[in-house]
Design an enzyme around this catalytic site. Structure first.
Site, mmCIF file in Angstrom:
data_model
loop_
_atom_site.group_PDB
_atom_site.id
_atom_site.type_symbol
_atom_site.label_atom_id
_atom_site.label_comp_id
_atom_site.label_asym_id
_atom_site.label_seq_id
_atom_site.Cartn_x
_atom_site.Cartn_y
_atom_site.Cartn_z
ATOM 1 N N GLY A 31 6.179 17.656 -4.020
ATOM 2 C CA GLY A 31 7.629 17.120 -4.032
ATOM 3 C C GLY A 31 7.831 16.842 -5.687
ATOM 4 O O GLY A 31 6.984 17.495 -6.476
ATOM 5 N N LEU A 33 10.227 18.194 -7.467
ATOM 6 C CA LEU A 33 10.239 19.545 -7.725
ATOM 7 C C LEU A 33 10.796 20.093 -9.024
ATOM 8 O O LEU A 33 11.683 19.228 -9.478
ATOM 9 C CB LEU A 33 10.894 20.451 -6.695
ATOM 10 C CG LEU A 33 10.333 20.405 -5.340
ATOM 11 C CD1 LEU A 33 11.183 21.138 -4.296
ATOM 12 C CD2 LEU A 33 9.061 20.856 -5.245
ATOM 13 N N GLU A 35 11.372 23.247 -12.341
ATOM 14 C CA GLU A 35 11.370 24.459 -12.578
ATOM 15 C C GLU A 35 10.140 25.678 -12.229
ATOM 16 O O GLU A 35 10.046 26.593 -11.658
ATOM 17 C CB GLU A 35 11.699 24.898 -13.973
ATOM 18 C CG GLU A 35 12.612 26.013 -14.172
ATOM 19 C CD GLU A 35 13.755 26.549 -13.136
ATOM 20 O OE1 GLU A 35 13.699 27.604 -12.803
ATOM 21 O OE2 GLU A 35 14.469 25.794 -12.803
ATOM 22 N N HIS A 37 8.063 24.768 -9.625
ATOM 23 C CA HIS A 37 7.931 24.982 -8.258
ATOM 24 C C HIS A 37 9.141 26.267 -7.894
ATOM 25 O O HIS A 37 8.803 26.918 -6.797
ATOM 26 C CB HIS A 37 8.720 23.631 -7.551
ATOM 27 C CG HIS A 37 7.356 22.574 -7.627
ATOM 28 N ND1 HIS A 37 7.800 21.401 -8.551
ATOM 29 C CD2 HIS A 37 5.967 22.265 -7.294
ATOM 30 C CE1 HIS A 37 6.744 20.520 -8.608
ATOM 31 N NE2 HIS A 37 5.564 21.129 -7.820
ATOM 32 N N LYS A 149 -0.842 26.563 -13.424
ATOM 33 C CA LYS A 149 -1.214 25.665 -14.296
ATOM 34 C C LYS A 149 -2.378 24.754 -13.615
ATOM 35 O O LYS A 149 -2.988 24.219 -14.415
ATOM 36 C CB LYS A 149 0.225 24.457 -14.544
ATOM 37 C CG LYS A 149 0.017 23.230 -15.462
ATOM 38 C CD LYS A 149 1.039 22.359 -15.624
ATOM 39 C CE LYS A 149 1.128 21.545 -14.225
ATOM 40 N NZ LYS A 149 0.241 20.291 -14.405
ATOM 41 N N ASP A 150 -2.402 24.702 -12.311
ATOM 42 C CA ASP A 150 -3.418 24.034 -11.822
ATOM 43 C C ASP A 150 -4.361 25.425 -11.230
ATOM 44 O O ASP A 150 -4.743 25.546 -10.368
ATOM 45 C CB ASP A 150 -2.929 23.525 -10.440
ATOM 46 C CG ASP A 150 -2.112 22.382 -10.489
ATOM 47 O OD1 ASP A 150 -2.513 21.340 -11.163
ATOM 48 O OD2 ASP A 150 -0.994 22.483 -10.411
ATOM 49 N N SER A 186 5.223 17.456 -12.449
ATOM 50 C CA SER A 186 6.236 16.290 -11.952
ATOM 51 C C SER A 186 5.823 15.144 -12.834
ATOM 52 O O SER A 186 6.532 14.198 -12.765
ATOM 53 C CB SER A 186 5.631 16.209 -10.416
ATOM 54 O OG SER A 186 6.033 17.443 -9.755
ATOM 55 N N ARG A 187 4.395 15.058 -13.387
ATOM 56 C CA ARG A 187 4.133 13.752 -13.956
ATOM 57 C C ARG A 187 4.727 13.668 -15.403
ATOM 58 O O ARG A 187 4.680 12.591 -16.028
ATOM 59 C CB ARG A 187 2.434 13.712 -14.084
ATOM 60 C CG ARG A 187 1.929 13.530 -12.871
ATOM 61 C CD ARG A 187 0.563 13.398 -13.150
ATOM 62 N NE ARG A 187 -0.192 12.965 -11.728
ATOM 63 C CZ ARG A 187 -0.818 13.650 -11.016
ATOM 64 N NH1 ARG A 187 -1.020 14.786 -11.231
ATOM 65 N NH2 ARG A 187 -1.333 13.178 -9.590
HETATM 66 O O1 PAF Z 1 -0.429 21.368 -6.310
HETATM 67 C C1 PAF Z 1 -0.197 20.366 -5.618
HETATM 68 O O2 PAF Z 1 1.089 19.970 -5.706
HETATM 69 C C2 PAF Z 1 -1.075 19.989 -4.452
HETATM 70 O O3 PAF Z 1 -2.616 19.952 -4.996
HETATM 71 C C3 PAF Z 1 -0.906 20.622 -3.193
HETATM 72 C C4 PAF Z 1 -1.493 22.074 -3.523
HETATM 73 C C5 PAF Z 1 0.295 20.632 -2.681
HETATM 74 C C6 PAF Z 1 -1.760 19.746 -2.304
HETATM 75 O O4 PAF Z 1 -1.735 18.714 -2.091
#
Ligand code: PAF
Length: 283
Positions: A31, A33, A35, A37, A149-150, A186-187
């Site tokens: 959540g 959210l 741009e 996402h 990014k992740d 989000s952070r």
């Molecule tokens: O990237 C994220 O927002 C979270 O790590 C995920 C993949 C939704 C799992 O909780």
């Protein structure tokens, strides 16, 4: 757009789509959210008949003292944004729905998880892998989308899917950045105005290392030194790690050949930010 809070509700809707021969692209999120996402949702619409998202702040991926309690939660706003982007369903379960009792099964990736963020967030990627495996079993999408990014998370999820033969295709979508290069997160909403200005340090450090590769630097240690020196020009930034790693194994590279992942985690005030850049090296 349907807002579904139960696993049974998701399964019922999924059955209906199977009957209609329709496919699902799935965007798992926590959540708040932004741009980044929404770019996943847009790409998902090109790949399947319907885009489904989940909004679930997953407790098992937060360590003690991390920001689980204060993680931003704006479900109404998220629902409005997803509706506008044409998502068909959002799964927003409670913690009790996802974890009716403490999970006994653990999903560990002992070679991939300990690098980069995993070295500083013990248990984080086990929590991510567990919840993503559960979400895949609940939603059963044809394709699932994650942000670059992740990067470590994406590598881990690809491997999870491969090792467990989960019938889903993983699509990784490029990082969306603010005008000054800051990766959307989000952070970022935690940052005070003065911190926001300092936060550009991460992108500046990655860009400096990329330029060094373009000028012929091939030593991983030198690229790391350069990223660190760039971060140190910003007094409000406390580096946690800088790394030049192999994009597949995530292990440090001595000499860059092929591609290198440049990755950073740093605190800006009390906010921990991450960013990375995949750089292809001309052979
Ligand atoms: O990237 C994220 O927002 C979270 O790590 C995920 C993949 C939704 C799992 O909780």
């Amino acid at each position: 757009m349907l807002v579904v809070t139960t696993i049974a509700g998701v399964r019922a809707r999924r059955q209906e789509l199977w009957r209609q021969g329709k496919t699902v692209a799935f965007v798992p999120t926590m959540g708040a959210l932004h741009e980044g996402h929404l770019s996943l949702v847009r790409r998902g619409r090109e790949l399947a008949d319907e885009v489904w998202a989940s909004v679930f702040v997953n407790p098992t991926q937060f360590g003690p003292g991390e920001d689980f309690e204060r993680y931003p939660r704006h479900l109404d706003q998220d629902v409005a944004l997803l509706t506008k982007e044409g998502a068909a369903l959002v799964f927003a379960p409670s913690v009790k729905e996802m974890y009716p009792r403490p999970p006994e099964v653990q999903v560990t990736l002992p070679r991939l998880a300990p690098h980069l963020c995993g070295a500083h967030r013990p248990g984080h990627f086990s929590g991510v892998a567990l919840v993503v495996a559960k979400l895949f079993n609940i939603v059963q999408p044809e394709v699932a989308l994650f942000g670059a990014k992740d990067f470590q998370q994406a590598v881990i999820i690809r491997r999870l899917v491969e090792d467990l033969n989960v019938p889903v295709r993983i699509e990784v979508v490029p990082t969306v950045r603010e005008a000054d290069g800051l990766a959307m997160s989000s952070r970022n909403s935690y940052l005070a105005e003065s911190e926001r200005q300092q936060a550009v340090a991460l992108w500046q450090a990655l860009a400096a290392a990329k330029a060094a590769v373009a000028s012929g630097e091939r030593r991983g240690s030198e690229l790391e030194k350069l990223m660190l020196a760039t971060l140190r020009r910003y007094p409000g930034v406390r580096p946690q790690y800088v790394a030049a790693v192999d994009p597949e194994t995530l292990a440090p590279v001595e000499r860059v050949a092929g591609g290198v992942l440049l990755a950073i985690a740093a605190y800006v005030g009390n906010t921990r930010l991450i960013d990375n850049l995949l750089v292809e090296v001309p052979q």
